[in-house]
Design an enzyme around this catalytic site. Structure first.
Site, PDB file in Angstrom:
ATOM      1  N   CYS A  70       0.831  -1.206   0.000  1.00 26.57           N
ATOM      2  CA  CYS A  70       0.000   0.000   0.000  1.00 26.57           C
ATOM      3  C   CYS A  70       0.874   1.268   0.000  1.00 26.57           C
ATOM      4  O   CYS A  70       1.503   1.572  -0.998  1.00 26.57           O
ATOM      5  CB  CYS A  70      -0.980  -0.050   1.179  1.00 26.57           C
TER       6      CYS A  70
ATOM      7  N   GLU B 225      -1.990  -9.163   4.358  1.00 25.33           N
ATOM      8  CA  GLU B 225      -2.002  -9.601   5.762  1.00 25.33           C
ATOM      9  C   GLU B 225      -3.402  -9.715   6.340  1.00 25.33           C
ATOM     10  O   GLU B 225      -3.601 -10.318   7.391  1.00 25.33           O
ATOM     11  CB  GLU B 225      -1.157  -8.630   6.611  1.00 25.33           C
TER      12      GLU B 225
ATOM     13  N   VAL C 149      -0.523 -15.911  31.964  1.00 26.80           N
ATOM     14  CA  VAL C 149       0.280 -16.678  31.023  1.00 26.80           C
ATOM     15  C   VAL C 149       1.704 -16.129  30.912  1.00 26.80           C
ATOM     16  O   VAL C 149       2.681 -16.885  30.992  1.00 26.80           O
ATOM     17  CB  VAL C 149      -0.370 -16.616  29.606  1.00 26.80           C
TER      18      VAL C 149
ATOM     19  N   HIS D 126      -3.858  -5.447   0.701  1.00 26.39           N
ATOM     20  CA  HIS D 126      -3.267  -5.858   1.982  1.00 26.39           C
ATOM     21  C   HIS D 126      -3.270  -7.379   2.119  1.00 26.39           C
ATOM     22  O   HIS D 126      -4.297  -7.958   2.468  1.00 26.39           O
ATOM     23  CB  HIS D 126      -4.054  -5.225   3.136  1.00 26.39           C
TER      24      HIS D 126
END
Ligand code: XMP
Length: 509
Positions: free
Chosen positions: A79, A169, A224, A167
């Site tokens: 982009c 992703e 965690v 994009h």
């Protein structure tokens, strides 16, 4: 690390997502801001330039001298990154006639091109841009188009430099993962050998070297991150790791005992410190959420400091900081306003004079869980919902008293157990109960009651930045509500929070 992909961040909301996708390919990567790019080293096998909310046409457009990387390693601009390279090399970038946002379909694809290998014609891609490349420099070739975006992807002749307008992703780009795989694996030739096992092995080795015979002190929270960090350090230096688990009086019902027990089973050297009274005293009369947060943070530091000083010659402070906390996010639009002073990032103050060791500071949350699994940490710890540092302190609206804590602990216990017993716990990202500072009228038996209201909250989310309220079954909510009102003295009304974030936040304070 043996090899990595460098991601240069120009401020896109999707930059972290690029990193996660690359890591899903078992390739290590790091995000660095465009205005502070690292020098090219042998371990960097390729560079990804992110998108940006800016326009290449604006006066102070983010810029980067690409000579440090281009023609030395493969580069891809996504982009804004693609527009910037086209613009700098004599192409033309203009505002799109309509802002292109949303799904589009590729209408032509050069499938012989390495980046576009196995990408189908008609493949759905996700567009999000206000500018468009209207003319490419001479030595640039178009390798994909959509009906409205002629330059959906390009390659620079005779070099491994690419640009893509969509994009890859974002999951709405249905074959986006293939594009990223083509770049990272086929073009950059990364070996895909970055796995949790390798991470554990390499981290333990480097911790051994870094820490030698030094002592480390670490504050466990039951969550965690601190549990995985402690386990890694423990495997490296054994009994020289001293863990401290503080009962601040704002934990869930039985949590202090249960968590302490499970840590001891894991072989960790843990000291449980009951500091409930110190916290309650500091909180007396405080009603403002930020004041409460500050008081809880301050007492925690005091208690931790007292305990740490009891350990002779301790040199290091271990922390469970994870990658999203340390990424230097680029603030292209000015610093974002502080909404809540949370996330105890940075943790403890300098006066402790300890060096900091943070074995998880390159990992995303889901990767921390995978590492925890490799380390065979109990699923009960790995699968736990996030729980804020100030605990029930920010779920009791208004001032905090031990009585209110105990009411909320009972309510929360029924709520969380209900989720577990009905197989709903793992579908929910985070759940909790909130004690409201109001009373309402009810009737129990023949008696009129005037008691407290609790709100139940359960959300789905990926990272806590945005969240949606959980659409839990009505029958289940009805059961939980009945159980709470029938068994928790002092509560006669239960409501369910149906607000999403934004505009609401997950916690009420
Ligand atoms: P909000 O309420 O901002 O919460 O939507 C997003 C996530 O952050 C947690 N949270 C905190 N964690 N200290 C913490 O360690 C805090 O003061 C704090 N406040 C909120 C919240 O539980 C959720 O997971």
């Amino acid at each position: 690390m043996a090899e990595q992909i460098l991601i240069l961040d120009f401020g896109s909301q999707y930059t972290q997502l690029i990193a996660r996708r690359v890591r899903e390919l078992n390739v290590y990567c790091e995000i660095h801001p465009y205005n502070n790019p690292p020098a090219l080293t042998d371990d960097i096998k390729g560079v990804i330039l992110s998108g940006s909310p800016c326009s290449v046409k604006q006066e102070d457009a983010p810029d980067l001298d690409l000579d440090a990387y281009r023609q030395k390693v493969p580069v891809i601009g996504v982009c804004y990154g693609a527009q910037m390279m086209a613009n700098k090399n004599g192409g033309e970038v203009l505002p799109s006639k309509v802002r292109e946002y949303g799904r589009a379909k590729l209408s032509s694809v050069d499938q012989h091109n390495e980046l576009m290998k196995e990408i189908s014609i008609d493949s759905q891609v996700w567009m999000s841009h206000g500018d468009t490349i209207t003319q490419l420099p001479e030595n640039f070739d178009i390798i994909a188009s959509t009906p409205s975006v002629n330059v959906a992807a390009y390659k620079i002749k005779d070099e491994q430099t690419y640009g893509i307008q969509f994009h890859p992703e974002v999951t709405h780009s249905l074959e986006g993962k293939i594009v990223l795989r083509n770049f990272v694996v086929h073009i950059c030739k990364c070996a895909q050998d970055w796995t949790p096992d390798i991470f554990v092995e390499a981290t333990i080795d480097s911790l051994k070297e870094q820490l030698g015979d030094d002592k480390v002190v670490l504050g466990l929270s039951g969550g965690v991150d601190s549990s995985v960090a402690a386990t890694l350090i423990h495997q490296a230096i054994g009994k020289n790791l001293h863990c401290i688990f503080v009962d601040n009086g704002l934990l869930r019902k039985n949590e202090f005992e249960d968590v302490l027990d499970s840590y001891k089973h894991m072989g960790l050297n843990v000291k449980g410190v009951d500091a409930k009274d110190r916290f309650y005293k500091a909180l007396e009369g405080l009603t403002d959420p930020e004041d409460k947060r500050k008081a809880i943070g301050k007492v925690f530091i005091e208690v931790f400091d007292d305990e740490a000083h009891k350990i002779k010659d301790v040199k290091w402070l271990g922390q469970g900081t994870i990658y999203p906390d340390v990424i230097e996010s680029v603030s292209v639009q000015g610093p974002s306003a502080t909404i809540k002073s949370h996330h105890n990032v940075g943790g403890l103050p300098d006066f402790m004079k300890l060096k900091v060791v943070e074995p998880l500071n390159t990992l995303f949350k889901d990767e921390v869980r995978l590492v925890g699994k490799t380390l065979q940490i109990d699923q009960a710890i790995l699968g736990r919902h996030p729980f804020p540092g100030p605990g029930l302190g920010i779920r009791i609206l208004g001032d905090i008293t031990p009585e209110k804590v105990s009411i909320l602990q009972e309510v929360d216990h029924i709520w969380i157990n209900g989720l577990k017993e009905n197989g709903l716990y793992d579908e929910v990202w985070q759940a909790g109960a909130i004690l409201l500072p109001i009373q309402s009228v009810g009737v129990m038996g023949d008696e009129r009651t005037y008691e407290q209201v609790v709100s139940l909250r359960a959300v789905t989310s990926v990272d806590g930045m945005t969240a949606d309220w959980c659409h839990l079954p009505y029958d289940f909510l009805a059961d939980v509500s009945n159980k709470i009102i029938n068994t928790v003295k002092g509560v006669n009304r239960v409501v369910y929070d149906i607000s999403s974030k934004p505009p609401a936040t997950i916690e009420w304070e």
